[in-house]
Each structure stands twice: as C-alpha cells, then as structure tokens.
Design a protein around this motif. Sequence first.
Motif, PDB file in Angstrom:
ATOM      1  N   THR A  32      65.110  20.118  34.111  1.00  0.00           N
ATOM      2  CA  THR A  32      66.356  20.810  34.421  1.00  0.00           C
ATOM      3  C   THR A  32      66.655  21.862  33.371  1.00  0.00           C
ATOM      4  N   LYS A  33      67.329  22.926  33.800  1.00  0.00           N
ATOM      5  CA  LYS A  33      67.769  23.952  32.855  1.00  0.00           C
ATOM      6  C   LYS A  33      69.016  24.625  33.413  1.00  0.00           C
ATOM      7  N   THR A  34      69.925  24.985  32.524  1.00  0.00           N
ATOM      8  CA  THR A  34      71.119  25.715  32.923  1.00  0.00           C
ATOM      9  C   THR A  34      70.980  27.167  32.501  1.00  0.00           C
ATOM     10  N   PHE A  35      71.022  28.059  33.442  1.00  0.00           N
ATOM     11  CA  PHE A  35      70.943  29.498  33.179  1.00  0.00           C
ATOM     12  C   PHE A  35      72.352  30.087  33.246  1.00  0.00           C
ATOM     13  N   VAL A  36      72.714  30.834  32.210  1.00  0.00           N
ATOM     14  CA  VAL A  36      74.041  31.477  32.204  1.00  0.00           C
ATOM     15  C   VAL A  36      73.853  32.994  32.171  1.00  0.00           C
ATOM     16  N   PHE A  37      74.460  33.672  33.104  1.00  0.00           N
ATOM     17  CA  PHE A  37      74.320  35.125  33.222  1.00  0.00           C
ATOM     18  C   PHE A  37      75.624  35.817  32.835  1.00  0.00           C
ATOM     19  N   LYS A  38      75.653  37.139  33.005  1.00  0.00           N
ATOM     20  CA  LYS A  38      76.829  37.917  32.605  1.00  0.00           C
ATOM     21  C   LYS A  38      77.948  37.751  33.623  1.00  0.00           C
ATOM     22  N   PHE A  44      73.622  35.550  40.975  1.00  0.00           N
ATOM     23  CA  PHE A  44      73.110  35.439  42.343  1.00  0.00           C
ATOM     24  C   PHE A  44      71.928  36.379  42.580  1.00  0.00           C
ATOM     25  N   GLY A  45      71.911  37.492  41.869  1.00  0.00           N
ATOM     26  CA  GLY A  45      70.755  38.391  41.947  1.00  0.00           C
ATOM     27  C   GLY A  45      69.491  37.686  41.479  1.00  0.00           C
ATOM     28  N   TRP A  46      69.628  36.958  40.388  1.00  0.00           N
ATOM     29  CA  TRP A  46      68.494  36.166  39.882  1.00  0.00           C
ATOM     30  C   TRP A  46      68.098  35.092  40.894  1.00  0.00           C
ATOM     31  N   MET A  47      69.090  34.405  41.451  1.00  0.00           N
ATOM     32  CA  MET A  47      68.788  33.370  42.455  1.00  0.00           C
ATOM     33  C   MET A  47      68.023  33.971  43.641  1.00  0.00           C
ATOM     34  N   THR A  48      68.392  35.167  44.016  1.00  0.00           N
ATOM     35  CA  THR A  48      67.740  35.817  45.157  1.00  0.00           C
ATOM     36  C   THR A  48      66.277  36.116  44.848  1.00  0.00           C
ATOM     37  N   GLN A  49      66.016  36.589  43.636  1.00  0.00           N
ATOM     38  CA  GLN A  49      64.622  36.823  43.242  1.00  0.00           C
ATOM     39  C   GLN A  49      63.852  35.502  43.247  1.00  0.00           C
ATOM     40  N   VAL A  50      64.457  34.473  42.665  1.00  0.00           N
ATOM     41  CA  VAL A  50      63.804  33.160  42.621  1.00  0.00           C
ATOM     42  C   VAL A  50      63.564  32.639  44.038  1.00  0.00           C
ATOM     43  N   ALA A  51      64.541  32.844  44.923  1.00  0.00           N
ATOM     44  CA  ALA A  51      64.432  32.334  46.297  1.00  0.00           C
ATOM     45  C   ALA A  51      63.214  32.925  47.004  1.00  0.00           C
ATOM     46  N   LEU A  52      62.954  34.200  46.749  1.00  0.00           N
ATOM     47  CA  LEU A  52      61.802  34.839  47.396  1.00  0.00           C
ATOM     48  C   LEU A  52      60.488  34.247  46.888  1.00  0.00           C
ATOM     49  N   VAL A  87      55.888  23.726  37.079  1.00  0.00           N
ATOM     50  CA  VAL A  87      55.614  24.499  35.858  1.00  0.00           C
ATOM     51  C   VAL A  87      55.585  25.988  36.202  1.00  0.00           C
ATOM     52  N   LYS A  88      54.921  26.317  37.315  1.00  0.00           N
ATOM     53  CA  LYS A  88      54.804  27.721  37.733  1.00  0.00           C
ATOM     54  C   LYS A  88      56.186  28.304  38.053  1.00  0.00           C
ATOM     55  N   LEU A  89      57.006  27.544  38.777  1.00  0.00           N
ATOM     56  CA  LEU A  89      58.327  28.048  39.162  1.00  0.00           C
ATOM     57  C   LEU A  89      59.258  28.139  37.949  1.00  0.00           C
ATOM     58  N   ALA A  90      59.151  27.172  37.053  1.00  0.00           N
ATOM     59  CA  ALA A  90      59.980  27.198  35.829  1.00  0.00           C
ATOM     60  C   ALA A  90      59.663  28.440  34.998  1.00  0.00           C
ATOM     61  N   LYS A  91      58.379  28.733  34.856  1.00  0.00           N
ATOM     62  CA  LYS A  91      57.975  29.926  34.089  1.00  0.00           C
ATOM     63  C   LYS A  91      58.466  31.199  34.772  1.00  0.00           C
ATOM     64  N   LYS A  92      58.378  31.241  36.084  1.00  0.00           N
ATOM     65  CA  LYS A  92      58.855  32.416  36.830  1.00  0.00           C
ATOM     66  C   LYS A  92      60.358  32.576  36.633  1.00  0.00           C
ATOM     67  N   MET A  93      61.101  31.460  36.703  1.00  0.00           N
ATOM     68  CA  MET A  93      62.566  31.521  36.507  1.00  0.00           C
ATOM     69  C   MET A  93      62.899  32.073  35.126  1.00  0.00           C
ATOM     70  N   ASP A  94      62.170  31.598  34.109  1.00  0.00           N
ATOM     71  CA  ASP A  94      62.384  32.103  32.746  1.00  0.00           C
ATOM     72  C   ASP A  94      62.085  33.602  32.671  1.00  0.00           C
ATOM     73  N   ALA A  95      60.965  33.988  33.242  1.00  0.00           N
ATOM     74  CA  ALA A  95      60.559  35.401  33.174  1.00  0.00           C
ATOM     75  C   ALA A  95      61.587  36.286  33.873  1.00  0.00           C
ATOM     76  N   LEU A  96      62.099  35.828  35.013  1.00  0.00           N
ATOM     77  CA  LEU A  96      63.054  36.635  35.771  1.00  0.00           C
ATOM     78  C   LEU A  96      64.432  36.690  35.122  1.00  0.00           C
ATOM     79  N   SER A  97      64.702  35.757  34.208  1.00  0.00           N
ATOM     80  CA  SER A  97      66.041  35.708  33.580  1.00  0.00           C
ATOM     81  C   SER A  97      66.072  36.435  32.250  1.00  0.00           C
ATOM     82  N   SER A  98      64.926  36.921  31.793  1.00  0.00           N
ATOM     83  CA  SER A  98      64.903  37.515  30.442  1.00  0.00           C
ATOM     84  C   SER A  98      64.933  39.044  30.499  1.00  0.00           C
TER      85      SER A  98
END
Lengths: 98, 98
Positions: A32-38, A44-52, A87-98
């Motif tokens: 689990t991880k908690t992502f905090v955005f601006k 939700f933009g990040w969620m949309t990228q992750v969803a795809l 592992v693959k999705l977690a890394k993608k989530m990190d990459a998309l949030s940075s």
Amino acid sequence: MTDKLTQAERDADLPALFDSGWAQVEGRDAITKTFVFKNFIQAFGWMTQVALWAEKWVHHPEWSNVYKTVEVTLTTHDAGGLSALDVKLAKKMDALSS
Amino acid sequence: MTDKLTQAERDADLPALFDSGWAQVEGRDAITKTFVFKNFIQAFGWMTQVALWAEKWVHHPEWSNVYKTVEVTLTTHDAGGLSALDVKLAKKMDALSS
C-alpha cells in the motif's frame, strides 16, 4: 494466471518499493502507498494515467481518493498475493507521480 | 461556504436518493452508494465523467474503486454535513450511471 512472487523475487524487488514509500499491508500479502498531490486535478489526472496502464496490463489497483489524496493497495487476487504485476504497476505509479 | 441542508430540504430531497440506492452513513451526516458497472472501463469511465463535474462544481466525492465497483461517500466538509451540493452531485452520479 500469474504466479506469486518467489522469496528471491521479493528480496530483489520489494526493498526498493519500501524505500519509495510502499508498505506491506498487515495480515495480507499486499502493498500500500498513499500518494498526495497538489489538488484534485493532479490526483485524478494521475489516476487516469494509471487506469490506462492498469487496463492495458489487465491488472487493476484497489484505490480510494479524497480530494488530493489517493490511497492504493496492490495485490494479485488470482495469485493469492503479490506477483510481478504488482511490482510493475507500483513502479509505474511511482514514475507517473514524480 | 455552503449551508447544511435544513430539515425541510432533507425531507424534500433525501427520500428520492434513498429510493435510488443511497443510504445514510452511520454516525456521520453523509450519504453513501455503491455503483457496480460491467467492467473497469465502464467504472473508471463513469468516475472520469463524475470527476469533471466534481471539479467544475468544486465539490469532490470520497470514493474507492476495486475493478468494476465504485463506493462513494458524499458530505460537505465546509458545512459539517450534507448540503445542496451533495444532493446535486448524487443526482448527477445517478444520471451518469444509468
């Protein structure tokens, strides 16, 4: 069917994720991880990228969103625990949030 | 600042929402509903439509998603409970899901 991570794979892959803010879920083979955005647009933009990516990889997160915060849990139901897809999705989530 | 619903407004607005599957959250002046879609594309597609309305109206849901299921809770933090914005967003969510 996706295989559960072996112990060797866990040792290889999980420490880097734990270093980037992921944590083992208590009593469950999941991370689990908690992502905090601006703001909500960023969150939700990040969620949309992750969803795809999730749909493309046929591997979907459990996640909740309250305004600018997104809490994610990853596990592979078919495998009964963590798999390489998590592992693959977690890394993608990190990459998309940075 | 948005005002909390008056008793008269509750009596006028909430019964129709309860009829459409919304329920009062226990111990909290909030309403909740679980939306179940055909698959993730439908679920997240619906969330994306809702997200645009939420941002436009500056009123955001608390929600969680697991594959084709979306659990929503609506309340107005500024008002300390349900406001007209929650009723408006709940109706919009219903309309977009039908």
